[in-house]
Design a protein around this motif. Structure first.
Motif, PDB file in Angstrom:
ATOM      1  N   ASP A  24       3.050   9.221  -7.365  1.00  0.00           N
ATOM      2  CA  ASP A  24       3.240   7.774  -7.306  1.00  0.00           C
ATOM      3  C   ASP A  24       2.970   7.250  -5.899  1.00  0.00           C
ATOM      4  OD1 ASP A  24       3.822   5.223  -8.152  1.00  0.00           O
ATOM      5  OD2 ASP A  24       5.990   5.539  -8.318  1.00  0.00           O
ATOM      6  N   ASN A  25       2.785   5.946  -5.812  1.00  0.00           N
ATOM      7  CA  ASN A  25       2.651   5.259  -4.529  1.00  0.00           C
ATOM      8  C   ASN A  25       3.521   4.006  -4.597  1.00  0.00           C
ATOM      9  OD1 ASN A  25       1.661   4.198  -2.063  1.00  0.00           O
ATOM     10  ND2 ASN A  25      -0.262   5.283  -2.370  1.00  0.00           N
ATOM     11  N   ILE A  65      -4.973   0.679  -2.319  1.00  0.00           N
ATOM     12  CA  ILE A  65      -4.556   0.235  -3.650  1.00  0.00           C
ATOM     13  C   ILE A  65      -4.329  -1.271  -3.657  1.00  0.00           C
ATOM     14  CG2 ILE A  65      -2.640   0.310  -5.305  1.00  0.00           C
ATOM     15  CD1 ILE A  65      -2.387   3.311  -4.622  1.00  0.00           C
ATOM     16  N   ASP A  66      -3.609  -1.770  -2.657  1.00  0.00           N
ATOM     17  CA  ASP A  66      -3.329  -3.203  -2.600  1.00  0.00           C
ATOM     18  C   ASP A  66      -4.603  -4.025  -2.413  1.00  0.00           C
ATOM     19  OD1 ASP A  66      -0.676  -2.646  -2.968  1.00  0.00           O
ATOM     20  OD2 ASP A  66      -0.103  -2.897  -0.862  1.00  0.00           O
ATOM     21  N   VAL A 113      -4.759  -1.483 -10.971  1.00  0.00           N
ATOM     22  CA  VAL A 113      -4.540  -0.122 -10.472  1.00  0.00           C
ATOM     23  C   VAL A 113      -3.185   0.387 -10.950  1.00  0.00           C
ATOM     24  CG1 VAL A 113      -4.397   1.395  -8.459  1.00  0.00           C
ATOM     25  CG2 VAL A 113      -5.877  -0.632  -8.382  1.00  0.00           C
ATOM     26  N   VAL A 114      -3.201   1.580 -11.549  1.00  0.00           N
ATOM     27  CA  VAL A 114      -1.956   2.275 -11.861  1.00  0.00           C
ATOM     28  C   VAL A 114      -1.981   3.607 -11.112  1.00  0.00           C
ATOM     29  CG1 VAL A 114      -1.744   1.201 -14.130  1.00  0.00           C
ATOM     30  CG2 VAL A 114      -2.857   3.444 -13.925  1.00  0.00           C
ATOM     31  N   THR A 115      -0.830   4.183 -10.911  1.00  0.00           N
ATOM     32  CA  THR A 115      -0.745   5.517 -10.317  1.00  0.00           C
ATOM     33  C   THR A 115      -0.293   6.501 -11.383  1.00  0.00           C
ATOM     34  OG1 THR A 115       1.504   5.035  -9.549  1.00  0.00           O
ATOM     35  CG2 THR A 115      -0.287   4.685  -7.987  1.00  0.00           C
ATOM     36  N   ARG A 140       1.060  -1.237  -6.993  1.00  0.00           N
ATOM     37  CA  ARG A 140       0.508  -0.685  -8.237  1.00  0.00           C
ATOM     38  C   ARG A 140       1.249  -1.248  -9.442  1.00  0.00           C
ATOM     39  NH1 ARG A 140       5.234   0.936 -10.002  1.00  0.00           N
ATOM     40  NH2 ARG A 140       6.125   2.909  -9.269  1.00  0.00           N
ATOM     41  N   LEU A 173      -6.221  -4.270  -5.833  1.00  0.00           N
ATOM     42  CA  LEU A 173      -5.481  -5.235  -6.651  1.00  0.00           C
ATOM     43  C   LEU A 173      -5.822  -6.670  -6.245  1.00  0.00           C
ATOM     44  CD1 LEU A 173      -2.050  -3.384  -6.630  1.00  0.00           C
ATOM     45  CD2 LEU A 173      -3.438  -3.803  -8.670  1.00  0.00           C
ATOM     46  N   SER A 219       3.124   0.679  -2.627  1.00  0.00           N
ATOM     47  CA  SER A 219       2.010  -0.218  -2.939  1.00  0.00           C
ATOM     48  C   SER A 219       2.459  -1.178  -4.040  1.00  0.00           C
ATOM     49  CB  SER A 219       0.797   0.589  -3.419  1.00  0.00           C
ATOM     50  OG  SER A 219       1.035   1.099  -4.726  1.00  0.00           O
TER      51      SER A 219
END
Length: 322
Positions: free
Chosen positions: A133-134, A117-118, A127-129, A139, A121, A137
């Motif tokens: 959730d994460n 995810i990072d 990026v959304v979750t 996000r 980005l 990160s």
């Protein structure tokens, strides 16, 4: 089996998500190719990755994604591995990275997907979750239920239906998944407030419906003193309720679970499941897309709590007719 899509009702309890400042496009290093696409007015390409597209929860998420795609006038693709496969999820989104104008993701594994995810980005892809959730990160926002808190609510319900005493077995289709770990954490925290309740074990059932039932049946034979079964997700809830029904244990073994599969709704009506917790899956899919579209069009975004809907025999009829 079909998962019912339920609109907000009086049964929904909104719970606070982790607070963070609203995220703005002006603070984000958007990739040049995405900037150019927005300026050209071409439809955006949003990808929504779910952690297991084969489970019975996925169609409701997909329906929300399709609804948002139509309303927001974007191309939204619902993707993900068949089975909880972190490497499969990573390989798929990395292959599609160059086509994405935004990514919404429900991670198979927070540890495995956080760095990915990072990396997205950093490459200028928002990026959304959602759903899972994460938070470790970077996000931009999360749309879904607070999983630890929903676990606490399930634990409180279990304690209530058992009058604070008994032996409980926790069931889950994937004990190693982050969503399962989060929910179980909440359940165990809540049950600590009821010293008369003992958690006997956590049963990892797998995802196949027949295997789920046989795993529950074998576990109950091995643990005849269990008086409560707490399912952490959609798919072992009907398995637990069906075991109660087939073994004439209605009222003797209490079941609390998640989500509103048609079979679960029927089992709540018949008294073989005491409570089912809804998490608004269609809304989660919708918001996953809509958050990204809003962000890419310059609107600040923040996390969205889709709530905890608690359904028992007393109020299940309001959704059974839908």
């Amino acid at each position: 089996m079909k998962l019912r899509n339920v609109l907000l009702t009086a049964a929904i309890v909104l719970l606070p998500l982790s607070s963070q400042a609203a995220t703005k496009l002006g603070d984000f290093p958007l990739a040049d190719r995405i900037k150019a696409k927005i300026d050209s007015g071409k439809p955006l390409d949003i990808y929504v990755s779910y952690h297991d597209v084969s489970n019975e929860f996925a169609p409701a998420i997909r329906a929300g994604v399709a609804k948002a795609a139509t309303e927001d006038k974007v191309n939204a693709q619902f993707i993900g591995p068949v089975g909880a496969d972190a490497n499969g999820q990573i390989n798929e989104i990395e292959t599609l990275m160059g086509k994405m104008d935004g990514l919404a993701i429900s991670s198979v594994s927070s540890d495995a997907l956080g760095p990915v995810i990072d990396r997205f980005l950093k490459a200028g892809i928002p990026v959304v979750t959602y759903n899972t959730d994460n938070p470790n990160s970077k996000r931009l926002a999360f749309a879904g239920q607070d999983l630890v808190q929903s676990g606490r609510e399930a634990g409180k319900l279990m304690s209530k239906v058992l009058d604070g005493k008994g032996k409980v077995m926790i069931t889950t289709i994937d004990a190693a998944a982050q969503w399962s770990l989060d929910r179980e954490k909440g359940v165990r925290e809540a049950l600590k407030d009821s010293p008369g309740i003992e958690v006997v074990k956590t049963l990892n059932t797998g995802t196949d419906p027949q295997k789920i039932y046989s795993e529950i049946e074998n576990a109950m034979l091995a643990n005849p003193g269990v008086t409560g079964i707490l399912s952490l997700e959609c798919c072992s809830t009907p398995g637990a309720g069906t075991w109660v029904q087939r073994n004439n244990m209605t009222g003797k073994v209490k079941v609390v679970g998640f989500d509103l599969l048609d079979q679960t709704v029927q089992l709540v009506q018949s008294g073989n499941v005491q409570a089912a917790i809804d998490q608004a899956p269609e809304k989660q899919g919708y918001e996953a897309v809509d958050l990204l579209v809003k962000f890419l069009h310059g609107q600040p975004i923040d996390s969205i709590d889709t709530g905890v809907g608690i359904y028992t025999k007393e109020n299940i009829d309001q959704i059974a007719k839908k």
